[in-house]
Design a protein around this motif. Structure first.
Motif, PDB file in Angstrom:
ATOM      1  N   ILE A 274      61.760  13.172 -28.647  1.00 43.51           N
ATOM      2  CA  ILE A 274      62.009  14.584 -28.933  1.00 43.51           C
ATOM      3  C   ILE A 274      63.356  14.813 -29.600  1.00 43.51           C
ATOM      4  O   ILE A 274      63.456  15.597 -30.552  1.00 43.51           O
ATOM      5  CB  ILE A 274      61.863  15.461 -27.669  1.00 43.51           C
ATOM      6  N   ALA A 275      64.399  14.135 -29.152  1.00 37.74           N
ATOM      7  CA  ALA A 275      65.724  14.359 -29.753  1.00 37.74           C
ATOM      8  C   ALA A 275      65.736  13.955 -31.220  1.00 37.74           C
ATOM      9  O   ALA A 275      66.312  14.658 -32.064  1.00 37.74           O
ATOM     10  CB  ALA A 275      66.797  13.604 -28.979  1.00 37.74           C
ATOM     11  N   ASN A 276      65.099  12.831 -31.538  1.00 37.28           N
ATOM     12  CA  ASN A 276      65.040  12.396 -32.937  1.00 37.28           C
ATOM     13  C   ASN A 276      64.251  13.375 -33.789  1.00 37.28           C
ATOM     14  O   ASN A 276      64.622  13.658 -34.932  1.00 37.28           O
ATOM     15  CB  ASN A 276      64.409  11.011 -33.026  1.00 37.28           C
ATOM     16  N   SER A 277      63.155  13.898 -33.241  1.00 33.72           N
ATOM     17  CA  SER A 277      62.348  14.869 -33.984  1.00 33.72           C
ATOM     18  C   SER A 277      63.141  16.146 -34.229  1.00 33.72           C
ATOM     19  O   SER A 277      63.098  16.720 -35.326  1.00 33.72           O
ATOM     20  CB  SER A 277      61.060  15.178 -33.220  1.00 33.72           C
ATOM     21  N   LEU A 278      63.861  16.586 -33.208  1.00 32.43           N
ATOM     22  CA  LEU A 278      64.693  17.785 -33.357  1.00 32.43           C
ATOM     23  C   LEU A 278      65.783  17.563 -34.403  1.00 32.43           C
ATOM     24  O   LEU A 278      66.082  18.460 -35.204  1.00 32.43           O
ATOM     25  CB  LEU A 278      65.326  18.151 -32.014  1.00 32.43           C
ATOM     26  N   GLU A 279      66.370  16.365 -34.398  1.00 31.91           N
ATOM     27  CA  GLU A 279      67.428  16.078 -35.359  1.00 31.91           C
ATOM     28  C   GLU A 279      66.882  16.025 -36.784  1.00 31.91           C
ATOM     29  O   GLU A 279      67.539  16.477 -37.726  1.00 31.91           O
ATOM     30  CB  GLU A 279      68.123  14.764 -35.017  1.00 31.91           C
ATOM     31  N   LYS A 280      65.671  15.498 -36.942  1.00 29.23           N
ATOM     32  CA  LYS A 280      65.040  15.517 -38.263  1.00 29.23           C
ATOM     33  C   LYS A 280      64.838  16.957 -38.725  1.00 29.23           C
ATOM     34  O   LYS A 280      64.989  17.265 -39.909  1.00 29.23           O
ATOM     35  CB  LYS A 280      63.710  14.781 -38.220  1.00 29.23           C
ATOM     36  N   GLY A 281      64.481  17.823 -37.788  1.00 35.95           N
ATOM     37  CA  GLY A 281      64.340  19.232 -38.129  1.00 35.95           C
ATOM     38  C   GLY A 281      65.662  19.857 -38.541  1.00 35.95           C
ATOM     39  O   GLY A 281      65.744  20.564 -39.550  1.00 35.95           O
ATOM     40  N   LEU A 282      66.701  19.592 -37.779  1.00 24.44           N
ATOM     41  CA  LEU A 282      68.018  20.145 -38.090  1.00 24.44           C
ATOM     42  C   LEU A 282      68.505  19.666 -39.450  1.00 24.44           C
ATOM     43  O   LEU A 282      69.017  20.460 -40.258  1.00 24.44           O
ATOM     44  CB  LEU A 282      69.018  19.724 -37.007  1.00 24.44           C
ATOM     45  N   ASN A 283      68.332  18.364 -39.732  1.00 21.89           N
ATOM     46  CA  ASN A 283      68.825  17.805 -40.992  1.00 21.89           C
ATOM     47  C   ASN A 283      67.908  18.092 -42.170  1.00 21.89           C
ATOM     48  O   ASN A 283      68.344  18.123 -43.319  1.00 21.89           O
ATOM     49  CB  ASN A 283      69.008  16.290 -40.848  1.00 21.89           C
ATOM     50  N   GLY A 284      66.630  18.295 -41.875  1.00 18.08           N
ATOM     51  CA  GLY A 284      65.660  18.470 -42.952  1.00 18.08           C
ATOM     52  C   GLY A 284      65.498  19.892 -43.437  1.00 18.08           C
ATOM     53  O   GLY A 284      64.956  20.123 -44.525  1.00 18.08           O
ATOM     54  N   LEU A 285      65.960  20.841 -42.648  1.00 16.60           N
ATOM     55  CA  LEU A 285      65.819  22.249 -43.014  1.00 16.60           C
ATOM     56  C   LEU A 285      67.163  22.785 -43.485  1.00 16.60           C
ATOM     57  O   LEU A 285      68.101  22.929 -42.699  1.00 16.60           O
ATOM     58  CB  LEU A 285      65.313  23.066 -41.824  1.00 16.60           C
ATOM     59  N   LYS A 286      67.262  23.055 -44.766  1.00 13.19           N
ATOM     60  CA  LYS A 286      68.509  23.541 -45.338  1.00 13.19           C
ATOM     61  C   LYS A 286      68.473  25.070 -45.463  1.00 13.19           C
ATOM     62  O   LYS A 286      67.418  25.683 -45.538  1.00 13.19           O
ATOM     63  CB  LYS A 286      68.741  22.909 -46.713  1.00 13.19           C
ATOM     64  N   ASN A 287      69.645  25.665 -45.499  1.00 13.37           N
ATOM     65  CA  ASN A 287      69.776  27.105 -45.727  1.00 13.37           C
ATOM     66  C   ASN A 287      69.043  27.929 -44.676  1.00 13.37           C
ATOM     67  O   ASN A 287      68.356  28.909 -44.976  1.00 13.37           O
ATOM     68  CB  ASN A 287      69.273  27.471 -47.127  1.00 13.37           C
ATOM     69  N   ILE A 288      69.192  27.507 -43.420  1.00 14.79           N
ATOM     70  CA  ILE A 288      68.602  28.230 -42.297  1.00 14.79           C
ATOM     71  C   ILE A 288      69.723  28.862 -41.469  1.00 14.79           C
ATOM     72  O   ILE A 288      70.677  28.196 -41.087  1.00 14.79           O
ATOM     73  CB  ILE A 288      67.765  27.292 -41.405  1.00 14.79           C
ATOM     74  N   ASP A 289      69.589  30.145 -41.199  1.00 15.78           N
ATOM     75  CA  ASP A 289      70.573  30.853 -40.370  1.00 15.78           C
ATOM     76  C   ASP A 289      70.046  31.153 -38.975  1.00 15.78           C
ATOM     77  O   ASP A 289      70.813  31.204 -38.010  1.00 15.78           O
ATOM     78  CB  ASP A 289      70.972  32.180 -41.027  1.00 15.78           C
ATOM     79  N   THR A 290      68.729  31.388 -38.872  1.00 18.66           N
ATOM     80  CA  THR A 290      68.147  31.865 -37.626  1.00 18.66           C
ATOM     81  C   THR A 290      66.947  31.020 -37.221  1.00 18.66           C
ATOM     82  O   THR A 290      66.145  30.629 -38.069  1.00 18.66           O
ATOM     83  CB  THR A 290      67.693  33.335 -37.770  1.00 18.66           C
ATOM     84  N   ILE A 291      66.834  30.756 -35.921  1.00 19.28           N
ATOM     85  CA  ILE A 291      65.712  29.995 -35.371  1.00 19.28           C
ATOM     86  C   ILE A 291      64.975  30.865 -34.364  1.00 19.28           C
ATOM     87  O   ILE A 291      65.574  31.351 -33.397  1.00 19.28           O
ATOM     88  CB  ILE A 291      66.194  28.706 -34.682  1.00 19.28           C
ATOM     89  N   ILE A 292      63.676  31.069 -34.596  1.00 14.87           N
ATOM     90  CA  ILE A 292      62.834  31.735 -33.613  1.00 14.87           C
ATOM     91  C   ILE A 292      62.384  30.675 -32.624  1.00 14.87           C
ATOM     92  O   ILE A 292      61.737  29.700 -32.994  1.00 14.87           O
ATOM     93  CB  ILE A 292      61.612  32.397 -34.274  1.00 14.87           C
TER      94      ILE A 292
END
Length: 261
Positions: free
Chosen positions: A169-187
């Motif tokens: 899960i941590a690796n998947s979350l980190e891929k999300g954090l690094n893979g999504l650019k120009n994001i200000d808000t997370i639902i």
């Protein structure tokens, strides 16, 4: 049920998440107070009933989209691994409605809907809460619906029955954090809106949990001993108290994944 998002495009409405049984029509009714445009797309982030059950109340014309592993999971609707009743239903909610509400389209790693001001991007970054979690990005709004892979600041529900993983899960979350650019808000899935900084902290929270469990395993502690003694570290002030059943489930899954008993 889970947090629902509504995104209005030039020609229709995109909905993310349909909540618990009986919530499909209330969602549609609420949308009518915002726009006369029809709902054209419904995206399910993952298989759990509190996010997909309302699907059956959406019009048959709506294009339902999920990650391909979630499509397979939704055909079975196996209870999550922390549920008190682990019996697989003889009929799913979709069976009871003659297949209404099941996905019509799937994606593996990425899918893009529309362009420009209407663009919606769907991503899959790996296992965590389940094995088919879609991240739904609204680039014009600099916003992403992460749903239950980041349900809030808490011990995650890691559903081994539907492919969830304590080790990944941590690796998947980190891929999300690094893979999504120009994001200000997370639902989030079940909490308030968060920021990338909150997600970064949550990644470390999950890494710390796995590290703590691995250390306990090396020390010869049992799953029950770890589940009874582990506490949320003080540095994660504001995190919800750990549900005992969920905590034991996660410890047991971590033990299994990293070679323990």
């Amino acid at each position: 049920g889970g947090n629902t998002a509504v995104f209005m495009t030039a020609n229709g409405v995109v909905v993310v998440g349909a909540k618990n049984p009986g919530w499909g029509q209330p969602i549609l009714d609420k949308i009518k107070t915002l726009t006369n445009k029809p709902v054209t797309r419904l995206i399910n982030s993952h298989t759990h009933g509190d996010h997909v059950s309302g699907n059956v109340e959406f019009p048959a014309s709506v294009d339902i989209i999920v990650q391909e592993n979630t499509a397979a999971n939704m055909k079975k609707m196996i209870p999550n691994s922390t549920a008190a009743d682990q019996k697989v239903p003889a009929k799913t909610i979709f069976d009871e409605h003659n297949g209404q509400g099941l996905p019509k389209r799937t994606f593996r790693d990425k899918m893009t809907l529309f362009k420009g001001a209407d663009q919606v991007d769907l991503y899959y970054f790996g296992r965590g809460h389940t094995n088919g979690h879609a991240w739904i990005v609204f680039p014009p709004l600099r916003d992403v619906h992460a749903a239950d892979i980041f349900s809030g600041k808490n011990v995650p529900l890691l559903d081994a029955n539907n492919g969830g993983s304590a080790a990944e899960i941590a690796n998947s979350l980190e891929k999300g954090l690094n893979g999504l650019k120009n994001i200000d808000t997370i639902i989030t899935g079940h909490s308030t809106q968060m920021t990338p900084a909150d997600l970064k902290e949550y990644i470390q929270f999950n890494r710390d949990f796995l590290s703590d469990v691995q250390a306990a395993m090396k020390a010869g502690k049992t799953v029950d001993e770890v589940a009874a003694s582990w506490k949320i570290p003080a540095k994660y002030a504001g995190y919800a108290a750990a549900d005992p059943n969920r905590l034991k489930n996660n410890v047991a899954l971590a033990y299994k994944e990293v070679g323990g008993k």
